[in-house]
Design an enzyme around this catalytic site. Structure first.
Site, PDB file in Angstrom:
ATOM      1  N   LYS A  83     -96.850  81.091  61.036  1.00  0.00           N
ATOM      2  CA  LYS A  83     -97.066  81.139  59.584  1.00  0.00           C
ATOM      3  C   LYS A  83     -97.443  82.564  59.162  1.00  0.00           C
ATOM      4  O   LYS A  83     -96.882  83.120  58.216  1.00  0.00           O
ATOM      5  CB  LYS A  83     -98.169  80.141  59.210  1.00  0.00           C
ATOM      6  CG  LYS A  83     -98.694  80.266  57.811  1.00  0.00           C
ATOM      7  CD  LYS A  83     -97.704  79.819  56.773  1.00  0.00           C
ATOM      8  CE  LYS A  83     -98.251  80.090  55.382  1.00  0.00           C
ATOM      9  NZ  LYS A  83     -97.456  79.576  54.309  1.00  0.00           N
ATOM     10  N   GLU A 103     -97.510  75.324  55.770  1.00  0.00           N
ATOM     11  CA  GLU A 103     -96.594  75.062  54.656  1.00  0.00           C
ATOM     12  C   GLU A 103     -95.871  76.363  54.288  1.00  0.00           C
ATOM     13  O   GLU A 103     -96.496  77.399  54.149  1.00  0.00           O
ATOM     14  CB  GLU A 103     -97.428  74.543  53.463  1.00  0.00           C
ATOM     15  CG  GLU A 103     -96.599  74.099  52.307  1.00  0.00           C
ATOM     16  CD  GLU A 103     -95.440  73.226  52.734  1.00  0.00           C
ATOM     17  OE1 GLU A 103     -95.684  72.136  53.257  1.00  0.00           O
ATOM     18  OE2 GLU A 103     -94.273  73.650  52.583  1.00  0.00           O
ATOM     19  N   CYS A 129    -100.833  84.523  49.348  1.00  0.00           N
ATOM     20  CA  CYS A 129    -100.580  84.524  50.795  1.00  0.00           C
ATOM     21  C   CYS A 129    -100.334  85.884  51.433  1.00  0.00           C
ATOM     22  O   CYS A 129    -100.926  86.200  52.460  1.00  0.00           O
ATOM     23  CB  CYS A 129     -99.390  83.636  51.103  1.00  0.00           C
ATOM     24  SG  CYS A 129     -99.810  81.903  50.973  1.00  0.00           S
TER      25      CYS A 129
HETATM   26  C1  UDX Z   1     -94.905  83.153  49.951  1.00  0.00           C
HETATM   27  C2  UDX Z   1     -93.824  82.746  50.967  1.00  0.00           C
HETATM   28  O1  UDX Z   1     -92.530  83.007  50.403  1.00  0.00           O
HETATM   29  C3  UDX Z   1     -93.958  81.272  51.323  1.00  0.00           C
HETATM   30  O2  UDX Z   1     -93.029  80.922  52.330  1.00  0.00           O
HETATM   31  C4  UDX Z   1     -95.380  81.017  51.813  1.00  0.00           C
HETATM   32  O3  UDX Z   1     -95.564  79.636  52.082  1.00  0.00           O
HETATM   33  C5  UDX Z   1     -96.402  81.466  50.792  1.00  0.00           C
HETATM   34  O4  UDX Z   1     -96.195  82.847  50.464  1.00  0.00           O
HETATM   35  P1  UDX Z   1     -95.255  82.879  47.327  1.00  0.00           P
HETATM   36  O5  UDX Z   1     -96.368  83.856  47.497  1.00  0.00           O
HETATM   37  O6  UDX Z   1     -95.516  81.628  46.574  1.00  0.00           O
HETATM   38  O7  UDX Z   1     -94.677  82.425  48.756  1.00  0.00           O
HETATM   39  O8  UDX Z   1     -94.028  83.602  46.574  1.00  0.00           O
HETATM   40  P2  UDX Z   1     -92.854  84.585  47.030  1.00  0.00           P
HETATM   41  O9  UDX Z   1     -91.614  84.125  46.369  1.00  0.00           O
HETATM   42  O10 UDX Z   1     -92.783  84.784  48.485  1.00  0.00           O
HETATM   43  O11 UDX Z   1     -93.258  85.948  46.315  1.00  0.00           O
HETATM   44  C6  UDX Z   1     -94.392  86.721  46.707  1.00  0.00           C
HETATM   45  C7  UDX Z   1     -94.433  88.010  45.927  1.00  0.00           C
HETATM   46  O12 UDX Z   1     -93.374  88.878  46.324  1.00  0.00           O
HETATM   47  C8  UDX Z   1     -94.280  87.832  44.412  1.00  0.00           C
HETATM   48  O13 UDX Z   1     -95.165  88.696  43.741  1.00  0.00           O
HETATM   49  C9  UDX Z   1     -92.840  88.229  44.161  1.00  0.00           C
HETATM   50  O14 UDX Z   1     -92.617  88.675  42.857  1.00  0.00           O
HETATM   51  C10 UDX Z   1     -92.660  89.336  45.194  1.00  0.00           C
HETATM   52  N1  UDX Z   1     -91.256  89.567  45.582  1.00  0.00           N
HETATM   53  C11 UDX Z   1     -90.544  88.578  46.196  1.00  0.00           C
HETATM   54  C12 UDX Z   1     -90.687  90.809  45.350  1.00  0.00           C
HETATM   55  O15 UDX Z   1     -91.331  91.716  44.814  1.00  0.00           O
HETATM   56  N2  UDX Z   1     -89.392  91.028  45.750  1.00  0.00           N
HETATM   57  C13 UDX Z   1     -88.645  90.065  46.372  1.00  0.00           C
HETATM   58  O16 UDX Z   1     -87.487  90.347  46.708  1.00  0.00           O
HETATM   59  C14 UDX Z   1     -89.240  88.801  46.595  1.00  0.00           C
END
Ligand code: UDX
Ligand code: ADP
Length: 470
Positions: free
Chosen positions: A224, A165, A280
């Protein structure tokens, strides 16, 4: 033989992944009955709550559940019955990083996957397509196959698929409604390809066929990990550059903007921050490190490990900057921490940078006023206790006060630290906040959220990630 037309699905694990994913499948496939099961009764009760106080906060989720719960979407603790009735089983249980034993701190704990797999083998009395949905190390599908085949009843066939996913929390529902791609991995045997077809037909209810990618089982599992590792690597790269910006007086937002204009790089996922969190990124990279080491590829392992180390550095660098700026001591000072979730629009706190920041502030014996619009109080205490196991909860509670608004958290504080990019923090009336704070009043923006020039004009001393002194 032709592919099985799936009529009944069970999803084992009603968490952040299984819940929203299978709720959307039920919504989009009215001809399929979807039952989501969990051993956690409280969680199932919350999914069945008559007022829709669901166990996870995710924008749009309530509407999805309202549209099909009781129609073709059911939540239950009767795992065995749901397994027996289903044609297709999603395994969507938790796979945390191992805390002890071989591979501790790196390898995924597959105990939950194994127990769920053994349960399937024990109770199934007809053919099943078993789909691994949880993020798992490469070759987990093979272990599942061995367990299932060793324990299967006669005439019971299991076809294993990998269907990772890619939804991100906070945007899970739009991600599921309109995915960039759906990935399905299968054995390249006639049976494997047919099972793959059966699952693809489910997604084809709403996802264009060209976005449903079918690959080999191991490629799917590795993809993944690879996708998450590369996304996290982008954040660590921009965060590494943010340190250079702070030292040189340049501006990380401008650098990201300029770099992101290169169509080969693209503008997304270049936001410098106090560090990435979530269930993740770190887990999957550590998994990749463990895999690389097991494959005797130490250079590859070191390469990916550095992405996590950079993230740790970013978090500790930020808390050190807070201490340095506040005249090298925060002992006895009041620090308002705004945000505890690992990102906006979720109540999830797993690996949240805020946990590390508050732990660091506690070590410096500061007082923390914490506010988050979504995270449950009990979750905050649990996370802070786990982060400082040497401290009794009573001591933690003396140092950390949970507040019911940003205004309350900021009142009387010397500094405000923005840890999560909640939209409501953009609407804070900083004039009023300034009046209520001790002076000099500092704002530490770990999320590039506030208008630093405007706040400086009000009188704040503003420190922004990736920016030198104004
Ligand atoms: C991530 C992946 O995006 C998703 O495809 C996978 O299925 C699960 O892991 P998620 O952990 O839910 O999703 O959130 P995501 O939006 O990726 O953000 C992860 C972390 O990175 C957050 O703490 C966010 O604040 C941080 N982040 C994200 C940044 O610091 N800068 C960015 O530009 C983007
Ligand atoms: P994720 O973020 O991967 O969805 P969660 O921890 O939110 O992880 O959810 C996983 C869920 O799986 C938990 O609610 C847990 O109770 C459930 N679970 C774990 N093992 C089993 C099992 N053998 N049978 C049913 N549910 C299980």
């Amino acid at each position: 033989m032709s592919p099985v037309k799936v009529k009944k699905i069970v999803c084992i694990g009603a968490g952040y992944v299984g819940g929203p994913t299978c709720a959307v499948i039920a919504q989009r496939c009215p001809d399929i009955t979807v039952t989501i099961v969990d051993i956690n009764e409280a969680r199932i009760n919350a999914w069945n709550d008559k007022d829709f106080h669901l166990p996870i906060y995710e924008p749009g989720l309530e509407d999805v559940v309202k549209s099909c719960r009781g129609r073709n979407l059911f939540f239950s603790t009767d795992v065995d019955k749901a397994i027996q009735e289903a044609d297709l089983i999603f395994v969507s249980v938790n796979t945390p990083t191992k805390k002890s034993g071989v591979g501790a701190g790196f390898a995924a704990d597959l105990n939950y996957v194994e127990l769920a797999t053994r349960r399937i083998a024990a109770v199934a009395n007809s053919n099943k397509i078993v789909v691994e949905k949880s993020t798992v190390p490469c070759r987990t599908a093979e272990s599942m196959r061995v367990i299932l085949e060793a324990n299967a009843k006669p005439n019971c066939r299991f076809d294993i698929l990998s269907n990772p996913e890619f939804l991100a929390e906070g945007t899970a529902i739009p991600d599921l409604h309109n995915p960039d791609r759906v990935l399905i991995g299968s054995l390249q045997t006639p049976e494997g390809l047919e099972a793959c077809q059966s699952l693809a037909d489910i997604y084809a209810h709403w996802v264009p066929r060209e976005r449903i990618l079918t690959v080999g089982l191991w490629s799917s599992e590795l993809s993944k990990l690879a996708a998450n590792a590369m996304l996290a690597q982008r954040i660590s790269s921009i965060n590494a550059l943010s340190a250079i910006c702070e030292a040189t007086g340049s501006n990380i937002d401008e650098v990201a903007h300029a770099v992101g204009h290169d169509t080969r790089i693209g503008p997304k996922f270049l936001k410098a921050s106090v560090g990435f969190g979530g269930s993740c990124f770190q887990k999957d990279i550590l998994n990749l490190v463990y895999l690389s080491e097991s494959l005797h590829l130490p250079e590859v392992a070191a390469y990916w490990r550095q992405v996590v180390e950079m993230n740790e550095y970013q978090k500790s660098r930020f808390s050190k900057r807070v201490v340095d700026t506040l005249f090298n001591t925060i002992t006895g000072k009041h620090i308002a921490v705004l945000g505890f979730a690992f990102k906006a629009d979720t109540g999830d706190t797993r690996e949240s940078a805020a946990i590390s920041l508050i732990r660091d502030f506690q070590k410096e014996r500061a007082n923390v006023n914490l506010y988050d619009p979504q995270v449950e109080e009990s979750q905050i205490w649990q996370d802070l206790s786990e982060a400082s196991p040497e401290l009794p909860l009573e001591t933690i509670k003396k140092q950390v006060r949970i507040c019911s608004s940003s205004m309350q958290a900021c009142k009387g504080a010397e500094a405000v630290v923005i840890a999560t990019e909640w939209k409501e923090f953009k609407e804070i009336d900083w004039e009023v906040v300034y009046q209520s704070m001790n002076k000099p009043a500092f704002v530490f923006d770990g999320r590039l959220l506030v208008d630093a020039a405007k706040l400086t004009k009000i009188g704040f001393k503003v420190v922004t990630i990736g920016r030198g002194e104004l």
